[in-house]
Design a protein around this motif. Structure first.
Motif, short mmCIF file in Angstrom:
data_model
loop_
_atom_site.label_atom_id
_atom_site.label_comp_id
_atom_site.label_asym_id
_atom_site.label_seq_id
_atom_site.Cartn_x
_atom_site.Cartn_y
_atom_site.Cartn_z
N LYS A 150 46.04 37.59 56.32
CA LYS A 150 46.87 38.38 55.65
C LYS A 150 47.65 37.71 54.56
CE LYS A 150 51.72 40.71 56.27
NZ LYS A 150 53.02 40.27 57.02
N ILE A 151 48.01 36.50 54.58
CA ILE A 151 48.37 35.66 53.44
C ILE A 151 47.48 35.44 52.36
CG2 ILE A 151 49.41 33.59 52.88
CD1 ILE A 151 50.77 33.28 55.80
N LEU A 152 46.19 35.22 52.72
CA LEU A 152 45.24 34.97 51.49
C LEU A 152 44.94 36.48 51.18
CD1 LEU A 152 42.63 32.87 53.52
CD2 LEU A 152 43.80 32.35 51.75
N LYS A 153 45.10 37.53 51.69
CA LYS A 153 44.81 38.69 50.93
C LYS A 153 46.06 39.01 49.91
CE LYS A 153 44.20 43.76 51.25
NZ LYS A 153 44.31 43.90 49.98
N GLU A 154 47.32 38.56 50.31
CA GLU A 154 48.47 38.92 49.54
C GLU A 154 48.34 37.89 48.39
OE1 GLU A 154 52.16 38.18 51.91
OE2 GLU A 154 51.78 40.07 53.13
N LEU A 155 47.96 36.75 48.31
CA LEU A 155 47.62 35.68 47.37
C LEU A 155 46.64 36.17 46.36
CD1 LEU A 155 48.23 32.39 49.29
CD2 LEU A 155 49.65 33.52 47.72
N GLU A 156 45.48 36.78 46.83
CA GLU A 156 44.39 37.32 46.16
C GLU A 156 45.01 38.46 45.51
OE1 GLU A 156 41.33 38.08 48.85
OE2 GLU A 156 40.95 35.72 49.17
N ASP A 157 45.55 39.26 45.96
CA ASP A 157 46.36 40.58 45.35
C ASP A 157 47.18 40.14 44.14
OD1 ASP A 157 44.94 42.15 46.87
OD2 ASP A 157 46.83 43.04 47.83
N ASN A 158 48.03 38.94 44.31
CA ASN A 158 48.96 38.44 43.28
C ASN A 158 48.22 38.12 42.35
OD1 ASN A 158 51.17 39.10 44.90
ND2 ASN A 158 51.46 37.23 45.63
N LEU A 159 47.09 37.27 42.50
CA LEU A 159 46.18 36.89 41.40
C LEU A 159 45.70 37.79 40.77
CD1 LEU A 159 44.45 33.76 43.33
CD2 LEU A 159 46.05 33.65 41.32
N ALA A 160 44.94 38.83 41.12
CA ALA A 160 44.44 39.98 40.49
C ALA A 160 45.44 40.82 39.59
CB ALA A 160 43.75 40.90 41.53
N HIS A 161 46.54 40.66 40.33
CA HIS A 161 47.82 41.56 39.37
C HIS A 161 48.30 40.44 38.28
CE1 HIS A 161 51.30 44.25 38.81
NE2 HIS A 161 52.11 43.02 38.67
N VAL A 162 48.38 39.36 38.27
CA VAL A 162 48.62 38.61 37.27
C VAL A 162 47.65 38.57 36.04
CG1 VAL A 162 48.13 36.37 38.06
CG2 VAL A 162 49.90 36.58 36.57
N ASP A 163 46.22 38.63 36.59
CA ASP A 163 45.06 38.75 35.63
C ASP A 163 45.28 39.92 34.78
OD1 ASP A 163 44.20 36.22 36.44
OD2 ASP A 163 42.72 36.80 37.61
N LEU A 164 45.71 41.12 35.45
CA LEU A 164 45.72 42.53 34.80
C LEU A 164 47.08 42.35 33.85
CD1 LEU A 164 44.87 45.52 34.65
CD2 LEU A 164 46.41 45.83 36.41
N GLU A 165 47.75 41.55 34.11
CA GLU A 165 49.12 41.65 33.38
C GLU A 165 48.60 40.77 32.27
OE1 GLU A 165 52.53 40.00 35.27
OE2 GLU A 165 52.85 41.84 36.32
N LEU A 166 47.98 39.70 32.32
CA LEU A 166 47.60 38.96 31.02
C LEU A 166 46.89 39.67 30.15
CD1 LEU A 166 46.88 35.45 33.02
CD2 LEU A 166 48.52 35.97 31.23
N GLN A 167 45.93 40.56 30.66
CA GLN A 167 44.97 41.32 30.13
C GLN A 167 45.94 42.32 28.79
OE1 GLN A 167 42.17 43.17 32.45
NE2 GLN A 167 41.07 41.24 32.68
N GLN A 168 46.93 43.03 29.90
CA GLN A 168 47.80 43.86 29.12
C GLN A 168 48.55 43.36 28.18
OE1 GLN A 168 49.77 45.57 32.55
NE2 GLN A 168 48.26 47.17 32.83
N LEU A 169 49.17 41.95 28.43
CA LEU A 169 49.94 41.25 27.49
C LEU A 169 49.02 41.03 26.21
CD1 LEU A 169 52.75 40.53 27.72
CD2 LEU A 169 51.76 38.05 28.36
#
Length: 140
Positions: A23-42
């Motif tokens: 569960k914790i690893l999935k949350e961390l992976e989701d956070n990494l994917a989300h921040v990567d998307l934010e960087l692309q959008q930025l």
């Protein structure tokens, strides 16, 4: 006055199970994917804003404005890159933890009646151990 009621901290720890680790690893992976998307959008936003604010004939004023825009987007990018690095480190640390390890999940408060002569250190160092959402120990 022989006693008083105080709020005291309680550390909540979780015993690491396979289910919790996943569960914790999935949350961390989701956070990494989300921040990567934010960087692309930025990056896309930065290009669009620079295009909108750059005239065909650059002037000193427009050059200064472009530098300010780049600085602002650079600052936002740095915040996200720092978050990404921290999250990646937490993920790597979590992957190394053995099943059964105890991890701090947070702190709560409890109401305690203290009396003259009570051991303050004993009252302050209280932990609740949780395993799969069930309390398995209260340590004082």
């Amino acid at each position: 006055m022989d006693s008083i009621s105080l709020k005291m901290p309680v550390t909540v720890k979780a015993k690491l199970t396979e289910k919790l680790k996943e569960k914790i690893l999935k949350e961390l992976e989701d956070n990494l994917a989300h921040v990567d998307l934010e960087l692309q959008q930025l990056s896309i936003q930065e290009k669009r804003v620079l295009q909108e604010n750059t005239p065909a004939e650059p002037t000193p004023e427009s050059m200064h404005r472009a530098q300010a825009i780049e600085a602002q987007f650079g600052e936002e990018r740095q915040k996200r890159l720092a978050f990404r690095a921290e999250t990646q480190k937490r993920k790597e640390d979590m992957e190394k933890l053995a099943i059964g390890a105890e991890i701090v999940q947070g702190t709560l408060e409890r109401q305690v009646d203290v009396h003259i002569g009570d051991d303050m250190r004993e009252l302050m160092n209280v932990e609740v151990l949780v395993e799969d959402d069930k309390i398995v120990a209260i340590r004082g």
